[in-house]
Design a protein around this motif. Structure first.
Motif, PDB file in Angstrom:
ATOM      1  N   ALA A   1       0.832  -1.208   0.000  1.00 44.38           N
ATOM      2  CA  ALA A   1       0.000   0.000   0.000  1.00 44.38           C
ATOM      3  C   ALA A   1       0.866   1.257   0.000  1.00 44.38           C
ATOM      4  CB  ALA A   1      -0.927  -0.006   1.214  1.00 44.38           C
ATOM      5  N   ASP A   2       1.924   1.257   0.791  1.00 40.53           N
ATOM      6  CA  ASP A   2       2.820   2.427   0.853  1.00 40.53           C
ATOM      7  C   ASP A   2       3.512   2.659  -0.492  1.00 40.53           C
ATOM      8  OD1 ASP A   2       2.108   2.715   3.513  1.00 40.53           O
ATOM      9  OD2 ASP A   2       4.025   1.966   4.305  1.00 40.53           O
ATOM     10  N   LYS A   3       3.989   1.591  -1.119  1.00 37.53           N
ATOM     11  CA  LYS A   3       4.671   1.723  -2.408  1.00 37.53           C
ATOM     12  C   LYS A   3       3.696   2.196  -3.487  1.00 37.53           C
ATOM     13  CE  LYS A   3       8.773   0.707  -1.158  1.00 37.53           C
ATOM     14  NZ  LYS A   3       9.734   1.789  -1.108  1.00 37.53           N
ATOM     15  N   HIS A   4       2.485   1.667  -3.448  1.00 37.45           N
ATOM     16  CA  HIS A   4       1.470   2.085  -4.414  1.00 37.45           C
ATOM     17  C   HIS A   4       1.149   3.572  -4.232  1.00 37.45           C
ATOM     18  CE1 HIS A   4      -1.990   1.809  -7.072  1.00 37.45           C
ATOM     19  NE2 HIS A   4      -2.671   2.489  -6.164  1.00 37.45           N
ATOM     20  N   SER A   5       0.938   3.991  -3.004  1.00 34.11           N
ATOM     21  CA  SER A   5       0.626   5.402  -2.727  1.00 34.11           C
ATOM     22  C   SER A   5       1.757   6.316  -3.185  1.00 34.11           C
ATOM     23  CB  SER A   5       0.368   5.613  -1.239  1.00 34.11           C
ATOM     24  OG  SER A   5      -0.799   4.944  -0.854  1.00 34.11           O
ATOM     25  N   ALA A   6       2.991   5.915  -2.910  1.00 34.82           N
ATOM     26  CA  ALA A   6       4.143   6.730  -3.309  1.00 34.82           C
ATOM     27  C   ALA A   6       4.216   6.867  -4.826  1.00 34.82           C
ATOM     28  CB  ALA A   6       5.435   6.124  -2.763  1.00 34.82           C
ATOM     29  N   LEU A   7       3.956   5.794  -5.537  1.00 38.53           N
ATOM     30  CA  LEU A   7       4.004   5.825  -6.998  1.00 38.53           C
ATOM     31  C   LEU A   7       2.873   6.677  -7.566  1.00 38.53           C
ATOM     32  CD1 LEU A   7       5.256   4.848  -9.649  1.00 38.53           C
ATOM     33  CD2 LEU A   7       3.855   2.786  -9.453  1.00 38.53           C
ATOM     34  N   VAL A   8       1.676   6.469  -7.078  1.00 37.09           N
ATOM     35  CA  VAL A   8       0.514   7.204  -7.575  1.00 37.09           C
ATOM     36  C   VAL A   8       0.642   8.700  -7.282  1.00 37.09           C
ATOM     37  CG1 VAL A   8      -1.988   7.488  -7.238  1.00 37.09           C
ATOM     38  CG2 VAL A   8      -1.021   5.210  -7.541  1.00 37.09           C
ATOM     39  N   SER A   9       1.266   9.043  -6.166  1.00 32.95           N
ATOM     40  CA  SER A   9       1.399  10.460  -5.792  1.00 32.95           C
ATOM     41  C   SER A   9       2.296  11.241  -6.755  1.00 32.95           C
ATOM     42  CB  SER A   9       1.929  10.589  -4.366  1.00 32.95           C
ATOM     43  OG  SER A   9       3.298  10.241  -4.303  1.00 32.95           O
ATOM     44  N   LEU A  10       3.086  10.545  -7.544  1.00 35.03           N
ATOM     45  CA  LEU A  10       3.975  11.199  -8.509  1.00 35.03           C
ATOM     46  C   LEU A  10       3.235  11.692  -9.746  1.00 35.03           C
ATOM     47  CD1 LEU A  10       6.956   8.659  -8.476  1.00 35.03           C
ATOM     48  CD2 LEU A  10       6.859  10.890  -7.326  1.00 35.03           C
ATOM     49  N   LEU A  11       2.032  11.170  -9.975  1.00 39.64           N
ATOM     50  CA  LEU A  11       1.317  11.422 -11.218  1.00 39.64           C
ATOM     51  C   LEU A  11      -0.038  12.079 -10.960  1.00 39.64           C
ATOM     52  CD1 LEU A  11       1.933   7.883 -12.757  1.00 39.64           C
ATOM     53  CD2 LEU A  11       3.237   9.955 -13.211  1.00 39.64           C
TER      54      LEU A  11
ATOM     55  N   GLU B   1      -4.085  12.496 -12.044  1.00 41.46           N
ATOM     56  CA  GLU B   1      -5.079  11.492 -12.445  1.00 41.46           C
ATOM     57  C   GLU B   1      -5.010  11.207 -13.929  1.00 41.46           C
ATOM     58  OE1 GLU B   1      -9.245  11.453 -11.292  1.00 41.46           O
ATOM     59  OE2 GLU B   1      -8.689  12.436  -9.413  1.00 41.46           O
ATOM     60  N   ASN B   2      -4.856  12.258 -14.730  1.00 45.11           N
ATOM     61  CA  ASN B   2      -4.771  12.073 -16.186  1.00 45.11           C
ATOM     62  C   ASN B   2      -3.511  11.322 -16.582  1.00 45.11           C
ATOM     63  OD1 ASN B   2      -7.202  13.365 -16.603  1.00 45.11           O
ATOM     64  ND2 ASN B   2      -6.280  15.347 -17.067  1.00 45.11           N
ATOM     65  N   GLU B   3      -2.393  11.653 -15.944  1.00 44.28           N
ATOM     66  CA  GLU B   3      -1.146  10.947 -16.238  1.00 44.28           C
ATOM     67  C   GLU B   3      -1.245   9.475 -15.851  1.00 44.28           C
ATOM     68  OE1 GLU B   3       2.218  14.453 -15.687  1.00 44.28           O
ATOM     69  OE2 GLU B   3       1.461  13.421 -13.908  1.00 44.28           O
ATOM     70  N   LEU B   4      -1.847   9.212 -14.710  1.00 43.32           N
ATOM     71  CA  LEU B   4      -2.009   7.834 -14.253  1.00 43.32           C
ATOM     72  C   LEU B   4      -2.885   7.034 -15.222  1.00 43.32           C
ATOM     73  CD1 LEU B   4      -1.289   5.855 -12.013  1.00 43.32           C
ATOM     74  CD2 LEU B   4      -3.302   6.646 -10.769  1.00 43.32           C
ATOM     75  N   ALA B   5      -3.980   7.633 -15.655  1.00 45.28           N
ATOM     76  CA  ALA B   5      -4.871   6.959 -16.612  1.00 45.28           C
ATOM     77  C   ALA B   5      -4.149   6.709 -17.934  1.00 45.28           C
ATOM     78  CB  ALA B   5      -6.128   7.797 -16.834  1.00 45.28           C
ATOM     79  N   ALA B   6      -3.387   7.691 -18.398  1.00 50.47           N
ATOM     80  CA  ALA B   6      -2.653   7.537 -19.660  1.00 50.47           C
ATOM     81  C   ALA B   6      -1.575   6.465 -19.534  1.00 50.47           C
ATOM     82  CB  ALA B   6      -2.036   8.874 -20.072  1.00 50.47           C
ATOM     83  N   LEU B   7      -0.873   6.446 -18.410  1.00 49.58           N
ATOM     84  CA  LEU B   7       0.164   5.434 -18.190  1.00 49.58           C
ATOM     85  C   LEU B   7      -0.447   4.041 -18.159  1.00 49.58           C
ATOM     86  CD1 LEU B   7       3.081   4.601 -17.571  1.00 49.58           C
ATOM     87  CD2 LEU B   7       2.586   5.031 -15.154  1.00 49.58           C
ATOM     88  N   GLU B   8      -1.540   3.888 -17.426  1.00 51.80           N
ATOM     89  CA  GLU B   8      -2.195   2.589 -17.348  1.00 51.80           C
ATOM     90  C   GLU B   8      -2.658   2.135 -18.726  1.00 51.80           C
ATOM     91  OE1 GLU B   8      -5.894   0.322 -15.080  1.00 51.80           O
ATOM     92  OE2 GLU B   8      -5.531   2.442 -14.677  1.00 51.80           O
ATOM     93  N   SER B   9      -3.245   3.030 -19.478  1.00 52.74           N
ATOM     94  CA  SER B   9      -3.710   2.707 -20.825  1.00 52.74           C
ATOM     95  C   SER B   9      -2.543   2.303 -21.724  1.00 52.74           C
ATOM     96  CB  SER B   9      -4.443   3.908 -21.412  1.00 52.74           C
ATOM     97  OG  SER B   9      -4.826   3.658 -22.734  1.00 52.74           O
ATOM     98  N   ALA B  10      -1.464   3.055 -21.672  1.00 53.51           N
ATOM     99  CA  ALA B  10      -0.299   2.762 -22.514  1.00 53.51           C
ATOM    100  C   ALA B  10       0.325   1.419 -22.138  1.00 53.51           C
ATOM    101  CB  ALA B  10       0.731   3.879 -22.391  1.00 53.51           C
ATOM    102  N   LEU B  11       0.453   1.150 -20.854  1.00 55.68           N
ATOM    103  CA  LEU B  11       1.048  -0.117 -20.418  1.00 55.68           C
ATOM    104  C   LEU B  11       0.175  -1.302 -20.834  1.00 55.68           C
ATOM    105  CD1 LEU B  11       2.411   0.884 -16.900  1.00 55.68           C
ATOM    106  CD2 LEU B  11       3.744   0.415 -18.971  1.00 55.68           C
ATOM    107  N   LYS B  12      -1.128  -1.159 -20.724  1.00 58.00           N
ATOM    108  CA  LYS B  12      -2.026  -2.240 -21.157  1.00 58.00           C
ATOM    109  C   LYS B  12      -1.903  -2.495 -22.650  1.00 58.00           C
ATOM    110  CE  LYS B  12      -5.467  -2.051 -17.479  1.00 58.00           C
ATOM    111  NZ  LYS B  12      -6.837  -1.677 -17.107  1.00 58.00           N
TER     112      LYS B  12
END
Length: 134
Positions: A106-116, A118-129
């Motif tokens: 949970a801590d690692k996930h929060s730290a990673l998500v906090s860098l991006l 919402e739009n960047e996170l959605a774009a990254l997830e879409s690109a990785l998929k």
């Protein structure tokens, strides 16, 4: 044009290194590959090794080595389904470290998500998929 493969690899290595550092600091006695196997088993205990590999994106040999190591440390037990197939179950010791492992996750996930954003996170997830599934 940037070398996207190298950037993806570097990002993976960076995140793995940070996770390894945290696991060492917490003194859980597990490595990053073992952590990934345990996380899978926390989701669904009693999986076959091939199912674990599919879930975490690792090859059969890596899973086999990780399971053997976890078994020797007392975190899992295995049951033969056939001469080629093992089911992997968490032991009491494996269940005992679940809260610590899940807190790290949970801590690692929060730290990673906090860098991006919402739009960047959605774009990254879409690109990785797209990369993974195409």
């Amino acid at each position: 044009m940037p070398n996207l493969g190298c950037l993806l690899g570097t990002a993976y290595q960076t995140l793995s290194g940070r996770l390894a550092h945290t696991l060492a600091r917490e003194r859980l006695g597990i490595t990053v590959p073992e952590y990934l196997i345990l996380r899978a088993l926390f989701t669904r205990d009693g999986m076959q090794q091939c199912e674990i590999g599919e879930m975490i994106g690792k090859d059969k040999g890596s899973i086999c080595r990780g399971v053997k190591s976890l078994e020797s440390k007392g975190f899992v037990r295995t049951v033969a389904v056939s001469h080629k197939c093992l089911r992997v179950y968490l032991s009491a010791k494996g269940m005992d470290i679940k809260p610590a492992v899940m807190k790290i996750a949970a801590d690692k996930h929060s730290a990673l998500v906090s860098l991006l954003t919402e739009n960047e996170l959605a774009a990254l997830e879409s690109a990785l998929k797209k990369i993974i599934f195409n």
